[in-house]
Design an enzyme around this catalytic site. Structure first.
Site: not given
Length: 152
Positions: A74-75, A108, A113, A120
């Protein structure tokens, strides 16, 4: 007037833009061929892109196996970060997962981070374990996180 961010399923035509986001976001980027294969041969792959002004500015990939989703990546483009767009993208992925009837979503994330981990957790993800030396660039551990979609 503020531009509207839109979400849709990724197509093969999006591979170039998604790859550009990938290489600007990760120290271990997937290859362009990997994304092409996800779109053409991986029956488990589902990808959502986030668009602004007909430009893909973010994406999320997930493998769907029976009633579980595994977020692979995801970015958001660096120049669009800090605007809550990653939040909007993850929210869309959670809604999409529910629409698919998924029970659990997992991913993961690097143990360092913290920004991503906070995002999340906002959506109910919990720490489920550690994958030792998961990232091959620096052998950093990965925190495995998961969310049960029917306990929120």
């Amino acid at each position: 007037m503020e531009d509207i961010v839109q979400f849709r399923l990724m197509t093969v035509e999006d591979v170039e833009q998604v790859y550009n986001i990938e290489i600007s976001s990760f120290t271990l980027p997937w290859s362009k061929e990997a994304f092409y294969n996800e779109m053409t041969t991986n029956q488990y792959a589902k990808y959502i892109v986030m668009e602004l002004d007909n430009r893909v500015i973010g994406y999320c990939g997930m493998w769907v196996i029976i009633d579980e989703g595994h977020i692979t990546n995801i970015a958001v483009l660096p120049e669009y970060r800090g605007r809550k767009l990653g939040d909007a993208l993850l929210k869309q992925v959670i809604e999409f997962s529910r629409a698919l009837g998924l029970r659990v979503v997992t991913l993961e994330v690097r143990v360092s981070n913290i920004v991503a981990q906070k995002l999340y957790k906002k959506y109910g993800f919990q720490a489920g374990g550690i994958r030792k030396n998961y990232y091959t660039d620096n052998y950093e551990d990965a925190l495995v996180m998961w969310v049960n979609l029917y306990e929120r």
